[in-house]
Design an enzyme around this catalytic site. Sequence first.
Site, short mmCIF file in Angstrom:
data_model
loop_
_atom_site.label_atom_id
_atom_site.label_comp_id
_atom_site.label_asym_id
_atom_site.label_seq_id
_atom_site.Cartn_x
_atom_site.Cartn_y
_atom_site.Cartn_z
N GLY A 129 170.85 124.15 -15.50
CA GLY A 129 172.20 123.61 -15.42
C GLY A 129 172.86 123.87 -14.08
O GLY A 129 172.60 124.87 -13.43
N ARG A 145 165.22 120.65 -16.15
CA ARG A 145 164.98 121.73 -17.10
C ARG A 145 163.51 121.95 -17.46
O ARG A 145 163.20 122.71 -18.38
CB ARG A 145 165.81 121.50 -18.37
CG ARG A 145 167.30 121.55 -18.12
CD ARG A 145 168.12 121.63 -19.41
NE ARG A 145 169.53 121.71 -19.12
CZ ARG A 145 170.21 122.85 -18.91
NH1 ARG A 145 169.58 124.00 -18.97
NH2 ARG A 145 171.51 122.83 -18.65
#
Lengths: 547, 547
Positions: free
Chosen positions: B78, B142
């Site tokens: 993130g 991710r």
Amino acid sequence: MEKSALQIARAAYQPKLPLALRGALNAVEGEPTQSVADQEEVEKLFPNTYGMPYLRFEPVDGEMKTQQMNVGVILSGGQAPGGHNVISGLFDGIKKLNPANKLYGFILGPSGLVEHNYMELTAEIVDEYRNTGGFDIIGSGRTKLEKKDQFDKGLEILKALDIKALVIIGGDDSNTNACVLAEYYKAIDAGVQVIGCPKTIDGDLKNSEIETSFGFDTATKVYSEVIGNIMRDCNSAKKYWHFVKLMGRSASHVTLECALQTHPNITLIGEEVEAKNQTLDDVVTYIADAVADRATRGMNYGVVLVPEGLIEFIPAIKKLIAELNDMLAANQADFDLVADDNKISYVLKHLSDENAAIFKSLPLSVSRQLALERDPHGNVQVSLIETEQLLAEMVGKKLAEWKKEGLFNGKFSTQHHFFGYEGRCAAPSNFDADYCYSLGFNASMLIAAGKTGYMSSVKNTSKPVDEWIAGGIPITMMMNMEKRNGEMKPVIRKALVELDGNPYKYFVCHRTKWARETDFIYPGPIQYFGPAEVCDQPTKTLTLEHE
Amino acid sequence: MEKSALQIARAAYQPKLPLALRGALNAVEGEPTQSVADQEEVEKLFPNTYGMPYLRFEPVDGEMKTQQMNVGVILSGGQAPGGHNVISGLFDGIKKLNPANKLYGFILGPSGLVEHNYMELTAEIVDEYRNTGGFDIIGSGRTKLEKKDQFDKGLEILKALDIKALVIIGGDDSNTNACVLAEYYKAIDAGVQVIGCPKTIDGDLKNSEIETSFGFDTATKVYSEVIGNIMRDCNSAKKYWHFVKLMGRSASHVTLECALQTHPNITLIGEEVEAKNQTLDDVVTYIADAVADRATRGMNYGVVLVPEGLIEFIPAIKKLIAELNDMLAANQADFDLVADDNKISYVLKHLSDENAAIFKSLPLSVSRQLALERDPHGNVQVSLIETEQLLAEMVGKKLAEWKKEGLFNGKFSTQHHFFGYEGRCAAPSNFDADYCYSLGFNASMLIAAGKTGYMSSVKNTSKPVDEWIAGGIPITMMMNMEKRNGEMKPVIRKALVELDGNPYKYFVCHRTKWARETDFIYPGPIQYFGPAEVCDQPTKTLTLEHE
């Protein structure tokens, strides 16, 4: 109260005043005015305050001193950044006129006047609130000052406090009421002047003399800050479509301004949707088309701005809501007895075929919302519809269909946001700090000039403060007759986004590029101390309107 | 790309470096290290990178010059404010070591390494991103770097580009993986060093040597800005309880820091809820009590802060979720065939009595969420539960019951908000701009010193930058063994809110007052140009931790 470092540093800021307000001044009268429409009807309703001239303050030599007088002030309606500076400008203005002058604040809005709930605003109190956001110095409220008994009850306390003039800080409705009050007090020779100040973050209280309502500048900058942050996230992760709803039920100025500041991929403007007579499906298709187009170039992400009032701008839904409200009012007792599970089918049975078809086409969550939730007046609660989620869901469904037909090959994941309360009480930008302080100070000069039924007006605001023009505008000038609860009433005409105005035209020129490319701008947070090009810019809307 | 005025002005900011990094330096070795727990197991898994000493850079006379080398960089997970400054610090560091050095960025996270998707980061590109938010310079992703074939695939491109060292900017998981990668490359003598950088707005990657993860400072300041604005609105309108959910699933640092900055009436800390073994009803009752108490003094308004991970901190619900995941995994094929309408009863039938009772006690919207929505791994999606709405609803129900019993006489109207994406990509505060630049620059010095398996460490950050201490910490030092997907794995231990730590203790000392009174603080937006007491303050958490 404990304060943040910024609050403490910002308290020292001395807002700037237009040149004309810095010394002694003279009120120069312009031409007599006419209401924007329905002149005959409006004149009949405002025999004592109709047709007054524009006023413009011009500097003169000498000093401004008046007899001692007391002034009252009310904050009315939703919060907007800068309200405290209107009050501190007003305070400084009347103290300059005569240090013995006193300012009284009525507490929690117009109800404070009616219920005689007030406090004296001393220097000590006012100093605590300079350049801060919020309306908490005296609070605000939504009671409407409309009835004779309210006016009479208010007059009791105004007389008891020896108040010569009342300043009402509010939006279009509150200023309409201020004008009715001014007319009434003049008609009965009450000896109380009433002055209005143009407040609303929605930006829909403006005209040739009121270039912008205060708070619009700061609120749109806060929203643009967080939209910009979301855009940067969107462009880093490259995996979501963010649907962002922004405050503004009656007009789409906030959404348009934020679009001009940040360049989102898709922006919906309620006024355009209405003018083009679009359906909800048209809107959904418009978004889905842009999503699908970006997907063909590998961009499965973007940002969509949606004005809070979108649903009500869709003509077919507007008609449906109007019929729903009428039908439910006519069948209230009956309808209340219907079990919740059967309310939707009850509604369908009692609507015209045309509106029943529209009602049926809505997603279940929305039709349920419309059928089950009603406000204290029995009206359906359109504002509770989470438009941003609704659109995201409907676009998703359409894209899923297109996928089956081979028309869409991308991914579509969404996030949604709603920004409103985040911006209404932000500490005012330099623009709003100066503008509000000037509006308040200017109001004191209108009072000193003996005026009533005027709105405080500060113009030429796309220029540096030195060049701002201060004066007054008769509130009746902004009025026309509109139907309210079945009756024709004189009201200030709301300023909607003009489809032939520069801000909208600029947007239309660029939106195709913004949709296709990723042309985001990241405005960042409001700065109070930096270089002028960062700290002292008016809104894009104001700049484009005065180009 | 078109830039905002602030972006342009901010681009000129030169981030400050700790004294030791301003000239030539020497890497001074400290004591050998141990992992925080499970030393034997961790050592066995990291035979080549376990037990290395702390490093501290100290200034020496002379010049730092190295042989020409290339460096790679990855943004993982993130977004967090300051990522671009880590990259610009790294860039400036390696260019200082040798102007011929090159920096390569792998695109869209770790997958860029595995898929050989990269770009050279030239001065021209890096200059466009200095002091800006976001990870858009190369994007993030991710993908987890965990498997040998990924490592080998990555090594191909590292070798092809002649990359001597790879810097991985990420949170605890990404740094765990960086360490595994460092170990692997060292074991096979690949000639590639791996250095980690501590990133996460959640603030849960910290320990004695890593005082804070970058981005936490800026993100919490943005959230505190908008929370403060909402508080000011709350205190002006005096009619709503605002429920604000904040990012942070695994730890409540963000919520705690925002509480310290703004003084909300109620703040929930997940770690406390867990430690006290509270149920959902306990939490709801706690809020309702505070609401009812304020109502007795006429205050039908307030602000509640809720950490995103609250639901998962409630021990009973944690157990329920664990059993749900196991049960659904065991019965997946079966469960998929059950009609949606029957899924809840299916779940109830297949849970232990204890967990079935908990499941049954949840509001329908939540049990439906848990039964119907599952992530790609088949796990229930706790993160989709709108905790802020859920709590508002449950508190409302409880208060309605109390009203019937005469125990509550106030009003309870709510608004809810969720802040996450608004803060992850904000332009870094001065603190994060300096801290990130220093972390990146420092990473280049760790590379020059030939280190691998180290995390870039900049300490003493509650003091002015001049006094910051730069060095390195072996990543293995932060590790312990934890169960992941049924297997014991070496992982960096997450730093939760410590219930005996200063920040929490300060909060506990004050929360009763904050609940009873209206003691809001309005921090306002991040300032970049103003007085130091406004622009250069670290977080309250950091300050209190180092008092």
